[in-house]
Motif scaffolding. Structure first.
Motif, PDB file in Angstrom:
ATOM      1  N   GLY A   1       6.519   5.907  -6.361  1.00 23.38           N
ATOM      2  CA  GLY A   1       5.940   5.061  -6.277  1.00 23.38           C
ATOM      3  C   GLY A   1       5.155   4.566  -7.265  1.00 23.38           C
ATOM      4  O   GLY A   1       4.583   3.435  -7.710  1.00 23.38           O
ATOM      5  N   SER A   2       3.974   5.484  -6.650  1.00 22.14           N
ATOM      6  CA  SER A   2       2.757   4.843  -7.839  1.00 22.14           C
ATOM      7  C   SER A   2       2.722   4.886  -9.337  1.00 22.14           C
ATOM      8  O   SER A   2       2.642   4.729 -10.013  1.00 22.14           O
ATOM      9  CB  SER A   2       1.859   6.379  -7.957  1.00 22.14           C
ATOM     10  OG  SER A   2       2.332   7.485  -7.899  1.00 22.14           O
ATOM     11  N   LYS A   3       3.941   5.488  -9.495  1.00 27.07           N
ATOM     12  CA  LYS A   3       4.044   6.139 -11.133  1.00 27.07           C
ATOM     13  C   LYS A   3       5.016   4.773 -11.946  1.00 27.07           C
ATOM     14  O   LYS A   3       5.105   5.122 -13.238  1.00 27.07           O
ATOM     15  CB  LYS A   3       5.209   7.106 -11.720  1.00 27.07           C
ATOM     16  CG  LYS A   3       4.053   7.975 -11.119  1.00 27.07           C
ATOM     17  CD  LYS A   3       4.540   9.398 -11.507  1.00 27.07           C
ATOM     18  CE  LYS A   3       3.616  10.596 -11.106  1.00 27.07           C
ATOM     19  NZ  LYS A   3       4.176  11.661 -11.244  1.00 27.07           N
TER      20      LYS A   3
ATOM     21  N   HIS B   1      12.681   2.838  -5.625  1.00 28.26           N
ATOM     22  CA  HIS B   1      11.826   3.340  -6.098  1.00 28.26           C
ATOM     23  C   HIS B   1      10.577   4.652  -5.880  1.00 28.26           C
ATOM     24  O   HIS B   1      10.513   5.188  -6.580  1.00 28.26           O
ATOM     25  CB  HIS B   1      11.734   2.681  -7.116  1.00 28.26           C
ATOM     26  CG  HIS B   1      13.007   1.835  -7.816  1.00 28.26           C
ATOM     27  ND1 HIS B   1      13.935   2.746  -8.729  1.00 28.26           N
ATOM     28  CD2 HIS B   1      13.208   1.033  -8.072  1.00 28.26           C
ATOM     29  CE1 HIS B   1      14.819   1.342  -9.094  1.00 28.26           C
ATOM     30  NE2 HIS B   1      14.386   0.837  -8.507  1.00 28.26           N
ATOM     31  N   ALA B   2      10.642   4.427  -4.611  1.00 28.39           N
ATOM     32  CA  ALA B   2       9.399   5.359  -3.661  1.00 28.39           C
ATOM     33  C   ALA B   2      10.382   6.370  -3.096  1.00 28.39           C
ATOM     34  O   ALA B   2      11.295   6.321  -2.725  1.00 28.39           O
ATOM     35  CB  ALA B   2       8.919   4.614  -2.432  1.00 28.39           C
ATOM     36  N   LYS B   3       9.341   7.116  -2.817  1.00 18.59           N
ATOM     37  CA  LYS B   3      10.516   8.675  -1.600  1.00 18.59           C
ATOM     38  C   LYS B   3       9.766   8.173  -0.399  1.00 18.59           C
ATOM     39  O   LYS B   3      10.741   8.094   0.603  1.00 18.59           O
ATOM     40  CB  LYS B   3       9.131   9.901  -2.746  1.00 18.59           C
ATOM     41  CG  LYS B   3      10.343  10.991  -1.066  1.00 18.59           C
ATOM     42  CD  LYS B   3       9.207  12.179  -2.281  1.00 18.59           C
ATOM     43  CE  LYS B   3       9.870  13.228  -1.399  1.00 18.59           C
ATOM     44  NZ  LYS B   3       8.781  14.445  -0.945  1.00 18.59           N
TER      45      LYS B   3
ATOM     46  N   ASP C   1       0.900  -0.971  -0.119  1.00 21.33           N
ATOM     47  CA  ASP C   1      -0.353   0.049  -0.282  1.00 21.33           C
ATOM     48  C   ASP C   1       0.695   1.293  -0.112  1.00 21.33           C
ATOM     49  O   ASP C   1       0.649   2.166  -0.458  1.00 21.33           O
ATOM     50  CB  ASP C   1      -0.762   0.067   1.453  1.00 21.33           C
ATOM     51  CG  ASP C   1      -2.452   1.220   1.429  1.00 21.33           C
ATOM     52  OD1 ASP C   1      -1.985   1.320   0.382  1.00 21.33           O
ATOM     53  OD2 ASP C   1      -2.148   1.643   1.917  1.00 21.33           O
ATOM     54  N   ASN C   2       1.639   1.309   0.772  1.00 19.88           N
ATOM     55  CA  ASN C   2       2.382   2.472   1.297  1.00 19.88           C
ATOM     56  C   ASN C   2       3.380   2.333  -0.034  1.00 19.88           C
ATOM     57  O   ASN C   2       3.610   3.470  -0.714  1.00 19.88           O
ATOM     58  CB  ASN C   2       3.381   2.215   2.350  1.00 19.88           C
ATOM     59  CG  ASN C   2       3.367   2.394   3.631  1.00 19.88           C
ATOM     60  OD1 ASN C   2       1.889   2.822   3.863  1.00 19.88           O
ATOM     61  ND2 ASN C   2       3.827   1.147   4.223  1.00 19.88           N
TER      62      ASN C   2
END
Length: 195
Positions: free
Chosen positions: A118-120, A177-179, A110-111
């Motif tokens: 990450g959502s991209k 790859h996420a913030k 979820d995070n």
């Protein structure tokens, strides 16, 4: 006549001896100098054509296949799992279902996809190779906003609960790859570490 019968009997004995010992070599040393090994007695079903074949022991050895029986179906399951995981409109439940131990690691998943970076993330599977009938290496391209990202080698898929899923270690690696998407504690377990 008795000499002919004796020669026939000797010939038959010689043939029988050759069949029983599987010594069909006509130009060799006649068995001299070769180490003697004990052999099981021939059974009534033995025939001369069986003498040159491999023993049945090798035929019943443990299978050495390193792939599932139906490779195409397995690969399709792997590709479907990756597609669901990276689809922008997939729910957390759908994503968790296609990840190894996904329910236990739902917070990390979820995070990852709530994170602005990450959502991209998007991925396309380019090839699948099996390391066993339960594990596969998955070569894939990873992108964000059309730019290719480093995957640090292939990802992985595992067969869990009769379904092919993205290996936990692959999802753990994606969090970099996420913030702000920390790895789950299970990422530190040996089974989740890259091989």
């Amino acid at each position: 006549m008795p000499a002919t019968t004796r020669r026939e009997a000797c010939a038959m004995a010689a043939i029988l001896a050759l069949v029983l010992t599987s010594s069909c070599d006509s130009g060799g040393d006649g068995g001299k100098g070769a180490p003697q090994t004990s052999r099981p007695a021939a059974t009534a079903s033995s025939s001369p054509t069986e003498a040159g074949t491999s023993p049945s022991v090798s035929e019943s050895a443990v299978p050495t296949d390193t792939a599932p029986e139906d490779r195409e179906q397995a690969e399709q399951g792997i590709r479907d799992a990756w597609q669901v995981f990276f689809a922008p409109d997939s729910s957390l439940t759908e994503r968790s279902e296609v990840v190894e131990s996904g329910d236990e690691n739902a917070l990390m998943i979820d995070n990852l996809f709530r994170d602005p970076l990450g959502s991209k993330l998007r991925a396309d599977v380019t090839s699948v190779s099996y390391t066993s009938d339960l594990n596969a290496d998955v070569a894939y391209t990873l992108t964000r906003d059309g730019r290719r990202l480093d995957t640090r080698g292939p990802g992985a898929a595992v067969l869990q609960d009769d379904a092919w899923k993205i290996a936990l270690r692959t999802v753990c690696d994606l969090t970099r790859h996420a913030k702000d998407a920390p790895e789950a504690p299970s990422c530190d377990e040996p089974s989740a570490l890259p091989r």
